[in-house]
Design an enzyme around this catalytic site. Structure first.
Site, mmCIF file in Angstrom:
data_model
loop_
_atom_site.group_PDB
_atom_site.id
_atom_site.type_symbol
_atom_site.label_atom_id
_atom_site.label_comp_id
_atom_site.label_asym_id
_atom_site.label_seq_id
_atom_site.Cartn_x
_atom_site.Cartn_y
_atom_site.Cartn_z
ATOM 1 N N TYR A 36 0.755 -1.167 0.039
ATOM 2 C CA TYR A 36 0.222 0.016 0.193
ATOM 3 C C TYR A 36 0.948 1.367 0.094
ATOM 4 C CZ TYR A 36 -3.186 -3.511 2.200
ATOM 5 O OH TYR A 36 -3.861 -4.616 2.210
ATOM 6 N N TRP A 40 -3.935 6.063 2.647
ATOM 7 C CA TRP A 40 -5.210 5.673 2.771
ATOM 8 C C TRP A 40 -5.926 6.494 3.887
ATOM 9 C CZ3 TRP A 40 -2.595 2.371 -0.314
ATOM 10 C CH2 TRP A 40 -3.445 1.623 -1.239
ATOM 11 N N TYR A 87 0.109 0.157 -7.102
ATOM 12 C CA TYR A 87 -0.993 -0.380 -6.407
ATOM 13 C C TYR A 87 -2.163 -0.414 -7.521
ATOM 14 C CZ TYR A 87 -5.347 -0.986 -3.391
ATOM 15 O OH TYR A 87 -6.290 -1.297 -2.966
ATOM 16 N N GLY A 172 -13.689 -0.479 4.904
ATOM 17 C CA GLY A 172 -12.570 -0.644 5.742
ATOM 18 C C GLY A 172 -12.491 -2.021 5.802
ATOM 19 N N ASP A 174 -12.858 -4.835 3.824
ATOM 20 C CA ASP A 174 -13.419 -5.164 2.417
ATOM 21 C C ASP A 174 -13.891 -6.690 2.064
ATOM 22 O OD1 ASP A 174 -11.310 -3.259 2.479
ATOM 23 O OD2 ASP A 174 -9.954 -4.002 0.761
ATOM 24 N N ARG A 190 -22.244 -10.550 -10.088
ATOM 25 C CA ARG A 190 -22.642 -11.996 -10.591
ATOM 26 C C ARG A 190 -21.726 -12.923 -10.290
ATOM 27 N NH1 ARG A 190 -23.007 -8.652 -15.485
ATOM 28 N NH2 ARG A 190 -20.976 -9.169 -16.032
ATOM 29 N N TYR A 342 -8.791 -12.284 4.927
ATOM 30 C CA TYR A 342 -8.913 -10.917 5.176
ATOM 31 C C TYR A 342 -10.363 -10.779 5.702
ATOM 32 C CZ TYR A 342 -4.859 -8.559 3.814
ATOM 33 O OH TYR A 342 -3.539 -7.898 3.593
ATOM 34 N N TRP A 343 -10.638 -10.145 6.832
ATOM 35 C CA TRP A 343 -11.834 -9.541 7.340
ATOM 36 C C TRP A 343 -12.828 -10.680 7.189
ATOM 37 C CZ3 TRP A 343 -11.381 -5.623 9.938
ATOM 38 C CH2 TRP A 343 -10.369 -4.423 9.573
ATOM 39 N N GLU A 386 -0.377 -7.075 9.644
ATOM 40 C CA GLU A 386 -1.583 -6.729 9.205
ATOM 41 C C GLU A 386 -3.029 -6.891 9.851
ATOM 42 O OE1 GLU A 386 -2.019 -6.703 4.921
ATOM 43 O OE2 GLU A 386 -3.752 -5.270 4.873
#
Ligand code: 2M8
Length: 414
Positions: A36, A40, A87, A172, A174, A190, A342-343, A386
């Site tokens: 990154y 941000w 990026y 935030g 994602d 879709r 992630y998340w 992270e």
């Protein structure tokens, strides 16, 4: 830092500052240089909060360089590009220069992120040793913060007082499972594509419609009221009221009224037995409990019975009670839970920090202390990664990640 856990608080603090120094470009802080390499929005707010006690000038510069990318609509973009490369999707996808409301001379994305900035400005003000410097900074930032508040009002797609996100990147969080259903039911999502194809297509739709709030209100297929985004907005409304009366000499009342409106709307629109995201297009609450559902706990005025219900959910075996390294970003009993993605499962320093603040706000001192201690344990053992596996604490994603370092600094100062 990686592989060399700092044993005491002073060493951990020095290591955190070293990460922020290494990621500082002279203008702003990259979340992580390799992955990154720009600025941000949410990350900058966290960095400023971490620096607030250590370096008022740099914390201020971090936020002012972000606000220099603000659009004439008041939107604070989620990425400010300080160069062309490194990026994807970069400036050539977003094409901000062609958007009528974008600032001249600065390339940015066309989306926003949780509006933590007024709260970050408040924290810088609160903790600055040099009161003159801090007051000058608040006055410089103030008009942009007021414009940001006005922009958020234009995002009330559902007409009930909450801001809708128009892309998962705006949350935030994602890849949160809270977006699966809204994406699946929208044309932009879709089936058969990977997340990032869908996300790219959705961003192109925003761009091709000029990033216009009227398009978002009337046509855009993805519009979701997220409890974390709106909980953060409410927190910033409170901060605006304090800044107005303590520093700027403005009327705090409109900001207190906005906070009250968001509080009522959160409870009316997103509360059931917990807080859920609402898909504005279908009118449905998305039936999965994620870390985002704790966002409204940031509200000091949240009714006691709601705080109690959220606390018992948070401490239950669906979240903190089940994992050694809380707080997982998704209910571990949900079919969508994935400890490595992630998340969708991992623990994050940012959400742990927000929850520790929320707990302290409600006088839940024991909970707050547990969150602080377990978060510091994560970075002591795994470095400023992270995110982290919630069961064994293994670090994932970038190393030397700025918001993990910055929020560690703040936690060490508690
Ligand atoms: C992640 O988001 C970016 C897109 O904005 C990405 O996945 O490429 C999220 O964790 C977000 O919250 C964060 O601001 C950003 C930079 O750290 O990375």
């Amino acid at each position: 830092m990686e592989g060399r856990p700092a044993v005491d608080d002073a060493a951990l603090g020095r290591a955190a500052l070293a990460v922020l120094d290494a990621n500082w470009t002279g203008v702003s802080t990259m979340p992580a240089p390799g992955v990154y390499p720009h600025q941000w929005s949410l990350d900058s707010a966290f960095v400023a909060i971490g620096l607030a006690r250590h370096d008022t000038a740099r914390a201020g510069q971090e936020l002012l360089s972000l606000l220099a990318g603000q659009w004439r609509t008041g939107m604070v973009p989620h990425i400010v590009f300080h160069h062309a490369g490194g990026y994807f999707p970069g400036p050539s996808m977003w094409r901000s220069a062609e958007a009528p409301d974008a600032p001249g001379g600065t390339q940015t994305s066309g989306l926003t992120q949780p509006p933590l900035h007024a709260y970050a400005v408040w924290r810088v003000w609160q903790q600055a040793a040099d009161r003159e410097l801090a007051a000058r900074f608040v006055r410089l930032a103030w008009p942009s913060l007021v414009a940001q508040q006005a922009y958020l009002e234009t995002r009330d797609v559902g007409g009930a007082g909450l801001a809708a996100i128009v892309h998962p990147w705006e949350s935030g969080m994602d890849d949160s499972p809270a977006w699966d259903e809204p994406l699946a039911t929208s044309e932009a999502g879709r089936c058969g594509d990977g997340y990032h194809d869908r996300y790219f297509r959705l961003a192109v739709l925003c761009r091709d419609h000029g990033y216009a709030s009227s398009y978002y209100r009337d046509e855009h297929p993805f519009a979701v009221e997220d409890p974390l985004f709106n909980g953060v907005w409410l927190l910033s409304c409170d901060a605006m009221a304090r800044l107005a009366s303590e520093v700027v000499g403005a009327d705090p009342e409109p900001f207190l009224e906005a906070a009250a409106r968001i509080r009522v709307a959160l409870l009316d629109r997103l509360w059931d037995d917990a807080f859920y995201a609402r898909d504005v297009r279908t009118g449905r609450l998305v039936p999965v409990c994620t870390i985002g559902g704790f966002g409204p706990m940031l509200d000091p005025g949240l009714p006691r019975h709601v705080v109690e219900a959220l606390t018992s959910l948070l401490e239950s075996t669906r979240f903190m009670g089940a994992t050694g390294y809380p707080v997982p970003s998704c209910d571990i009993r949900a079919p969508e839970f994935d400890r490595g993605q992630y998340w969708r499962g991992p623990s994050w320093i940012s959400t742990n920090w927000l929850l520790s603040r929320a707990a302290a706000t409600h006088g839940l001192d024991r909970l707050s202390e547990i969150l602080v201690a377990s978060t510091l344990r994560l970075v002591r053992q795994g470095g400023f990664r992270e995110c982290f596996d919630p069961f064994d604490g293994t670090g994932h994603g970038c190393r030397d990640f700025s918001w993990s370092a910055a929020l560690t600094l703040d936690l060490l100062g508690r």
